[in-house]
Design an enzyme around this catalytic site. Structure first.
Site, mmCIF file in Angstrom:
data_model
loop_
_atom_site.group_PDB
_atom_site.id
_atom_site.type_symbol
_atom_site.label_atom_id
_atom_site.label_comp_id
_atom_site.label_asym_id
_atom_site.label_seq_id
_atom_site.Cartn_x
_atom_site.Cartn_y
_atom_site.Cartn_z
ATOM 1 C CG LEU B 88 15.397 58.328 56.469
ATOM 2 C CD1 LEU B 88 16.674 57.491 56.526
ATOM 3 C CD2 LEU B 88 14.969 58.683 57.881
ATOM 4 C CB CYS B 89 14.533 64.087 52.614
ATOM 5 S SG CYS B 89 13.226 63.292 51.711
ATOM 6 N N GLY B 90 12.968 64.874 55.875
ATOM 7 C CA GLY B 90 12.131 65.873 56.514
ATOM 8 C C GLY B 90 10.785 66.021 55.844
#
Lengths: 136, 291
Positions: B88-90
């Site tokens: 969940l951090c691109g």
């Protein structure tokens, strides 16, 4: 003032001390030594033990250091240490636990080959120094 | 067509996601500040360490510091790849891993043997999927910003270098530029790079120090500290970059959720209106039939 030292004590996580001081007693790798104003340019490796800095008000500030390097040049003292704590920041409970753990390991070492006696002894020394410095 | 109940369910679920992404964004922002603070706090140490090393090196005549000068022949290259433990951090992890993968092949094309050491769960998963062996794995260690950890890993790497398990060590990580951008850094960790700047002026080169122990030994003892610190810094940088990436990823997720809630609410209202209209028509028709 001419007869004071300007001292910087830095660790990777924070600057522990940056001020004038009248003298320093530090644990050199080959024994304790003192520094006062007018000291020769010197670079020395530190060992484990108490580091004492007397500030210009005459108060003694104590730190625990585990290794490090000290550079003295023209009354400027720079101390680098990877592990160093001010006496008020020493976690006494943690040190006590570490002491107990190390003692247990040393006691069990004759029977248990998996224990690294040297490491346990080093851990015990660290814990004892920490307790000693925090106690003052 | 979706029933009213279905739409209401969707709206609620999107609202929940919205809350989560919003909270994650704020947590990331707080952690980012913490990491930046630590990076700043370490700078004086780094500067003085650089100075001491440069200072000593200039004054030593003898050679024989492989940690500084390198080995004659470089056969084994070690790549230390730093990623995050969580997603969940691109594109944070994807970019760095793709880069590491390419670098590995680049070295291999030059006939070197490449060993991989990883920090972070995402790198572990990546290399495992590709059946690549990892020499050392450290997962779930970032985030507590422990210097002792950097010391331990650094000592291990220096040992690997001394034992000829690695002839050069490179560190690949994301550097924090801003919340929306990270830069991939690929720098040599061992042999240690001499600082270009920050050297004391020529003046005090005249002063010669007394040394205890000998300057050669002092230098040899100082160099590992630089390795430890570079690792520690890379961990912090990577952590800050991860938080930045998560912040912007969660920010756009939050915006998307808001948009979606808007659309769904519109749909919900239309469906409700349609239902009311149908009911009204029924009633009117019924009333008309009676009269």
């Amino acid at each position: 003032m001419a007869d004071t030292l300007s001292v910087k004590l830095v660790t990777p996580t924070r600057k522990l001390y940056e001020a004038e001081a009248t003298n320093i007693i530090a644990p050199g790798a080959n024994g304790e030594f003192g520094i006062m104003s007018g000291h020769d340019p010197w670079m020395v490796a530190l060992g484990m033990g108490p580091l004492k800095i007397q500030n210009t008000k005459g108060e003694l500030e104590q730190f625990f250091t585990n290794g490090g390097f000290c550079q003295i040049d023209d009354d400027k003292v720079v101390i680098l240490a990877e592990v160093c704590e001010a006496s008020i920041h020493i976690d006494v409970t943690r040190a006590e636990n570490a002491k107990k753990r190390a003692e247990d390991r040393i006691a069990a070492s004759p029977k248990d080959d998996s224990i690294d006696l040297l490491r346990a002894e080093a851990a015990l020394r660290r814990a004892l120094y920490r307790l000693d410095i925090a106690g003052d | 067509m979706a029933t009213l109940r279905d739409i209401r369910k969707r709206i609620n679920s999107v609202k929940n996601t919205h809350k989560i992404t919003k909270a994650m964004k704020m947590v990331a922002a707080a952690k980012l500040r913490g990491a930046e603070e630590r990076l700043r706090a370490g700078r004086p140490y780094a500067q003085m360490l650089d100075e001491m090393i440069a200072n000593l090196y200039r004054r030593t005549e003898s050679e024989g510091f492989p940690l500084l000068e390198g080995k004659d022949a470089v056969q084994k290259v070690e790549l230390v790849v730093v990623t995050s433990d969580r997603g969940l951090c691109g594109a944070f992890n994807g970019n760095i891993l793709r880069y590491a993968w390419q670098t590995k092949h680049k070295w291999e094309e030059q006939g070197k043997q490449v060993n991989i050491s990883i920090i972070g769960r995402k790198a572990n998963e990546f290399f495992k999927r590709r059946n690549t062996e990892m020499r050392q794995k450290y997962t779930n260690i970032l985030g507590d910003h422990n210097y002792g950890l950097a010391m331990r890993i650094g000592t291990e790497l220096v040992d690997a270098f001394t034992n000829d398990e690695a002839d050069e060590v490179y560190l690949v990580y994301n550097e924090f530029v801003s919340a929306i951008s990270q830069r991939i850094i690929d720098r040599r960790l061992i042999p240690v790079e001499l600082p270009e700047t920050g050297r004391p002026e020529g003046m005090d080169a005249i002063v010669d120090y007394r040394y205890e122990p000998e300057k050669e030994q002092l230098l040899a003892e100082l160099l590992p500290l630089q390795v430890h610190y570079q690792l520690y810094k890379a961990f912090l940088e990577s952590f800050a970059a991860e938080m930045g990436a998560r912040m912007s990823a969660m920010d756009s997720a939050t915006t998307n959720a808001e948009e979606m809630i808007g659309k769904l609410t519109l749909q919900f209202n239309r469906a409700r209106q349609a239902a009311i209209t149908t009911e009204l028509l029924d009633i009117i028709n019924g009333a008309n039939a009676i009269s």
